[in-house]
Write an enzyme that holds these catalytic residues in place. Structure first.
Site, PDB file in Angstrom:
ATOM      1  N   CYS A 160      -7.431   8.900  33.759  1.00 21.81           N
ATOM      2  CA  CYS A 160      -7.730  10.092  34.567  1.00 21.81           C
ATOM      3  C   CYS A 160      -8.336  11.235  33.760  1.00 21.81           C
ATOM      4  O   CYS A 160      -8.499  12.341  34.283  1.00 21.81           O
ATOM      5  CB  CYS A 160      -6.452  10.582  35.255  1.00 21.81           C
ATOM      6  SG  CYS A 160      -5.689   9.348  36.319  1.00 21.81           S
ATOM      7  N   CYS A 205     -21.314  14.775  45.345  1.00 20.82           N
ATOM      8  CA  CYS A 205     -22.127  13.868  46.148  1.00 20.82           C
ATOM      9  C   CYS A 205     -22.036  14.260  47.621  1.00 20.82           C
ATOM     10  O   CYS A 205     -23.038  14.292  48.337  1.00 20.82           O
ATOM     11  CB  CYS A 205     -21.642  12.430  45.965  1.00 20.82           C
ATOM     12  SG  CYS A 205     -22.546  11.208  46.940  1.00 20.82           S
ATOM     13  N   CYS A 259      -3.272  11.398  31.707  1.00 19.05           N
ATOM     14  CA  CYS A 259      -3.302   9.938  31.613  1.00 19.05           C
ATOM     15  C   CYS A 259      -4.691   9.485  31.166  1.00 19.05           C
ATOM     16  O   CYS A 259      -5.701  10.108  31.518  1.00 19.05           O
ATOM     17  CB  CYS A 259      -2.964   9.321  32.964  1.00 19.05           C
ATOM     18  SG  CYS A 259      -1.252   9.566  33.478  1.00 19.05           S
ATOM     19  N   CYS A 312      -0.086   7.801  43.154  1.00 16.92           N
ATOM     20  CA  CYS A 312       0.161   7.395  41.769  1.00 16.92           C
ATOM     21  C   CYS A 312       0.757   8.552  40.977  1.00 16.92           C
ATOM     22  O   CYS A 312       1.723   8.371  40.220  1.00 16.92           O
ATOM     23  CB  CYS A 312      -1.151   6.916  41.134  1.00 16.92           C
ATOM     24  SG  CYS A 312      -0.965   6.225  39.470  1.00 16.92           S
ATOM     25  N   CYS A 313       0.210   9.754  41.163  1.00 14.97           N
ATOM     26  CA  CYS A 313       0.733  10.939  40.482  1.00 14.97           C
ATOM     27  C   CYS A 313       2.171  11.219  40.905  1.00 14.97           C
ATOM     28  O   CYS A 313       3.004  11.625  40.091  1.00 14.97           O
ATOM     29  CB  CYS A 313      -0.138  12.159  40.786  1.00 14.97           C
ATOM     30  SG  CYS A 313      -1.726  12.187  39.928  1.00 14.97           S
TER      31      CYS A 313
END
Length: 261
Positions: free
Chosen positions: A204, A228, A201, A118-119
């Site tokens: 984000c 995690c 964005c 996407c970036c």
């Protein structure tokens, strides 16, 4: 095509940002490009360029997912600095349609690979088009922004494009930046006053909490995934870190955040 005929970097006659920019503009006429994301540093640099009428080409990347406050700031910046031509570059329509239709708008939360793709479509590819024909790429990066940028040089050869990359504000401290912005009435993003030191964005970026790193709000779910992995000893590739239960937990946290007024 990028202009890469210079194998060595030019010698700057001054550490002063304006003097150095003027030198580069004279040495590379019509080939100096400043890419602005409209953060505090970039807005200060835009003001410097406008006040001294430097022949630097200004461009910004409109990913299509910016905050409303950022779009408003683009308009306010254009209105204040009428002697500058701030050009917006957009993602390729066909590439973006294919990505969204195949993976969905929320694919960035499901895998790091999808987020990086996407970036690439929304930022990297338009950036390459914006720098087409340039010899010098000007940025608002500062050494004080993060540990990764602590040793940032004033002048360097960019690894991705091969262009001369100039960081004129590299030595500016936070205090110097704040003083300049306030004393020159530089237009800024109101999100900075709501816990957003770094703004990208909208999906984000989140506000940071007290004591967090200034860039902790960027791609925040990936940081949560890594923590995690560390706590539970998971041996997963980065592309599989965003497990569904964690996504649900993060979205619950995000939705519980107070709205921006």
């Amino acid at each position: 095509m990028y202009l890469r005929e210079m194998s060595t970097l030019p010698h700057l006659v001054s550490t002063d940002a304006v003097t150095a920019l003027r030198q580069l503009c004279e040495q590379y006429p019509e080939q100096v490009v400043f890419t602005t994301s409209l953060g505090l540093e970039d807005q200060a640099l835009t003001d410097l360029i406008a006040q001294h009428d430097l022949p630097v080409r200004l461009v910004t990347l409109d990913t299509g997912r910016l905050f409303p406050e950022t779009y408003d700031l683009i308009d306010r910046t254009r209105s204040k600095y009428r002697n500058l031509d701030l050009t917006s570059y957009f993602p390729d329509t066909a590439s973006l349609e294919e990505f969204v239709n195949e993976q969905g708008m929320s694919a960035i939360f499901r895998s790091i690979d999808a987020r990086k793709e996407c970036c690439r479509i929304r930022k990297i590819d338009p950036l390459k088009r914006a720098l087409d024909g340039a010899a010098v790429w000007v940025t608002g990066l500062r050494a004080a922004q993060s540990d990764n940028r602590a040793s940032l040089p004033r002048l360097e050869r960019d690894g991705m494009t091969g262009l001369i990359k100039f960081n004129p504000l590299v030595d500016w401290t936070d205090a110097e930046l704040d003083t300049y912005v306030n004393s020159h009435s530089v237009p800024t993003n109101p999100l900075h006053r709501k816990g957003f030191p770094s703004i990208g964005c909208a999906p984000c970026t989140r506000a940071i909490m007290e004591g967090e790193h200034p860039r902790a709000g960027r791609w925040w779910w990936e940081q949560s995934s890594k923590e995690c992995k560390k706590v539970h000893g998971l041996e997963l590739p980065d592309s599989q870190l965003l497990v569904p239960s964690l996504q649900k937990s993060m979205w619950k946290h995000a939705m519980a955040a107070p709205p921006l007024d």
